[in-house]
Design an enzyme around this catalytic site. Structure first.
Site, PDB file in Angstrom:
ATOM      1  N   LYS A 271       0.843  -1.198   0.000  1.00 50.10           N
ATOM      2  CA  LYS A 271       0.000   0.000   0.000  1.00 50.10           C
ATOM      3  C   LYS A 271       0.879   1.249   0.000  1.00 50.10           C
ATOM      4  O   LYS A 271       2.019   1.194   0.490  1.00 50.10           O
ATOM      5  CB  LYS A 271      -0.851   0.038   1.284  1.00 50.10           C
ATOM      6  CG  LYS A 271      -2.035  -0.901   1.289  1.00 50.10           C
ATOM      7  CD  LYS A 271      -2.838  -0.737   2.568  1.00 50.10           C
ATOM      8  CE  LYS A 271      -4.000  -1.706   2.610  1.00 50.10           C
ATOM      9  NZ  LYS A 271      -5.007  -1.486   1.566  1.00 50.10           N
ATOM     10  N   ARG A 345     -10.474 -11.296   1.600  1.00 51.14           N
ATOM     11  CA  ARG A 345     -11.324 -12.325   0.993  1.00 51.14           C
ATOM     12  C   ARG A 345     -10.669 -13.710   1.065  1.00 51.14           C
ATOM     13  O   ARG A 345     -11.351 -14.718   1.117  1.00 51.14           O
ATOM     14  CB  ARG A 345     -11.682 -11.919  -0.448  1.00 51.14           C
ATOM     15  CG  ARG A 345     -10.534 -11.857  -1.402  1.00 51.14           C
ATOM     16  CD  ARG A 345     -10.860 -11.054  -2.665  1.00 51.14           C
ATOM     17  NE  ARG A 345     -10.871  -9.602  -2.407  1.00 51.14           N
ATOM     18  CZ  ARG A 345     -11.157  -8.682  -3.313  1.00 51.14           C
ATOM     19  NH1 ARG A 345     -11.495  -9.041  -4.544  1.00 51.14           N
ATOM     20  NH2 ARG A 345     -11.136  -7.395  -2.995  1.00 51.14           N
TER      21      ARG A 345
END
Ligand code: BES
Ligand code: ZN
Ligand code: ZN
Length: 492
Positions: A271, A345
């Site tokens: 990130k 996920r």
């Protein structure tokens, strides 16, 4: 804080501060207090009109308190449980600045006929307790709690309901505060191992069974999603499972799954640096479920509860998963990892597969899953995806009741088509657009078709960039009250 209720004349009780929430209509039943304050309330009437979220301080005079704080609720017919929470928050913060250790309170239940009196008491407690949360968990000099006790003064006919409301409010606030504390803790203090320890603490107070599986066991059972995401970290991944069985008849079985990424650097798909510290809150889903479990157990709901928390730290490292890697998940499906930052996920997939194994009546997951959902709905709404209208409606209603609101989001065949991979069964990255829905479609790949399931993406509301009346900016603890209320609705 301690919450009690009593009957009697509020002007005669000893306390540091009397708190009187008032609507903008002429108040009733306060003549003794008006007299004790030398007509203080009558005199205040020209300045204080009961306008929503305003206050006015009157000297206590010959009453049992130093001060009387009037708090405006607005027009009687417009008062909602949320305005009660906000006014309680305002009153609690004023009580703190007035250094009031003990408060006495009279709620205007007769002026608020449209609202259930126990809900009024419940929401007052929630607002006051949540407003006084101290985020300085790691300060070397801890601030001492100022406001210690609240005594609610009521008449004989309403005291039982109000008392029940106080108890309920204490439970809701306690669960929400557990969640808020967990999302606020720094990531070096809340590794997966420490999250498991916190879960054990919750399990102990809430009388739940707690099982924690470590990395060796997870490898052995083939939990490829959890192992894959956690393998770049020196902090061992854990799978936390809490369980409770009720003795109450006709109980529903409900399993909650919470995303427990204790820090999300993005992994090899790193990130950007700005505000990366906020990713300490990437276990907000896990925190919400632990808080909800506490509430559910304290309120002895008619539910056989299971909470499943995959807990990992997502780090870049020589051993970390890379874009292009293929993982074999617990369900046996294979996943091509195209972005290691879409890690939530991957761990939830294993959690959801496990959740469906014993075919519960409902499975709900909560996760700080996608920036896309936060961009779509902002910080005031979570996004709900569900294959069950009963579940979706209950979550919607619970959102209105708790003001932890969510909005229905689409999840269709097209979203599943977006995640078909050319080398594996599916991939963990959808198209550029509709990222919240393709993430939900990914999760649905691991949910049995005959299980009622909802996924709540709380990426927006779990972290606030501006303070709200009873939630300072930072980690909010969003979800604990919403989930607990949903379970109350589903099992009532
Ligand atoms: N934890 C983030 C999602 C998130 C973003 C939570 C902002 C709270 C605030 C999640 O793991 C993530 O990084 N998602 C990616 C997915 C993308 C790579 C498909 C995202 O949303 O950018
Ligand atoms: Zn991520
Ligand atoms: Zn994440």
């Amino acid at each position: 804080m301690r919450w009690t209720a009593t009957t009697g004349d509020i002007s005669k009780l000893k306390s540091d501060l009397i708190i009187i929430p008032l609507t903008s209509e002429k108040p009733k039943g306060l003549s003794a207090l008006d007299k004790a304050t030398g007509s203080g309330l009558t005199k205040a009437a020209s300045l204080f009109k009961g306008k929503l979220e305003t206050t006015h301080l009157v000297p206590g005079g010959r009453s049992g308190a130093d001060w009387v704080l009037l708090v405006g609720l607005g027009k009687g017919e417009e008062v909602s449980v949320e305005s009660i929470r906000r006014c309680a928050a305002l009153a609690a913060k004023r009580a703190k600045t007035l250094k009031a250790g003990s408060c006495t309170l009279k709620l205007p239940v007769d002026a608020l006929k449209d609202l259930d009196s126990s809900a009024i008491a419940r929401c007052w407690v929630e607002g006051a307790e949540l407003a006084l949360f101290e985020a300085g968990l790691c300060k070397s000099k801890k601030e001492k709690a100022v406001v210690k006790s609240w005594k609610l003064v009521a008449d004989k006919k309403s005291i039982a309901k109000l008392r029940a409301g106080l108890r309920e409010g204490e439970s809701y606030a306690a669960g929400s505060l557990v969640s808020r504390k967990l999302v606020t803790l720094p990531p070096n203090h809340l590794t997966p191992v420490k999250l498991a320890a916190e879960a054990r603490k919750v399990a102990k107070t809430a009388d739940l069974k707690c099982t924690v599986l470590g990395a060796a066991k997870l490898k052995q059972i083939g939990a490829g999603g959890i192992i894959g995401v956690g393998q770049g970290s020196v902090n061992e991944s854990k799978l936390i499972i809490l369980e409770s069985k009720t003795k109450r008849k006709n109980a529903k079985s409900i399993t909650l799954v919470g995303k427990g990424v204790t820090f999300d650097t993005g992994g090899i798909s790193l990130k950007p640096g700005a505000n990366m510290h906020e990713m300490k809150g990437d276990m907000g889903g896990a925190a919400a479920m632990l808080g909800a479990a506490l509430i559910v157990s304290r309120l002895k709901m008619r539910v056989n509860l299971k909470v499943i928390i995959p807990a990992v730290e997502n780090m870049p490292d020589g051993n970390a998963i890379k874009p292009g890697d293929v993982l074999k998940m617990l369900s046996g499906k294979t996943v091509e990892v195209l972005n290691t930052d879409a890690e939530g996920r991957l761990i939830l997939a294993d959690g959801l597969h496990l959740a469906c194994k014993d075919k519960p009546d409902f499975v709900i997951d909560a996760a700080t899953l996608t920036g896309a959902c936060a961009i779509a709905l902002g910080t005031q709404f979570a996004g709900t995806f569900s294959n069950s209208s009963v579940l979706a409606e209950s979550i919607d209603k619970a959102g209105c009741d708790t003001f932890e609101r969510s909005w229905p989001m689409p999840l269709t065949e097209e979203h599943h088509a977006d995640i078909v991979s050319s080398v594996a069964d599916i991939k963990n990255l959808g198209k550029r657009y509709g990222g919240a829905s393709s993430a939900a479609a990914f999760l649905e790949e691991f949910v049995d078709e005959d299980v009622n399931w909802a996924h709540i993406d709380i990426a927006g509301p779990s972290w606030l960039d501006a303070s709200l009346p009873y939630c300072a900016k930072g980690g909010s603890g969003f979800g604990a009250r919403l989930i607990a209320r949903t379970l109350q609705i589903l099992t009532d």
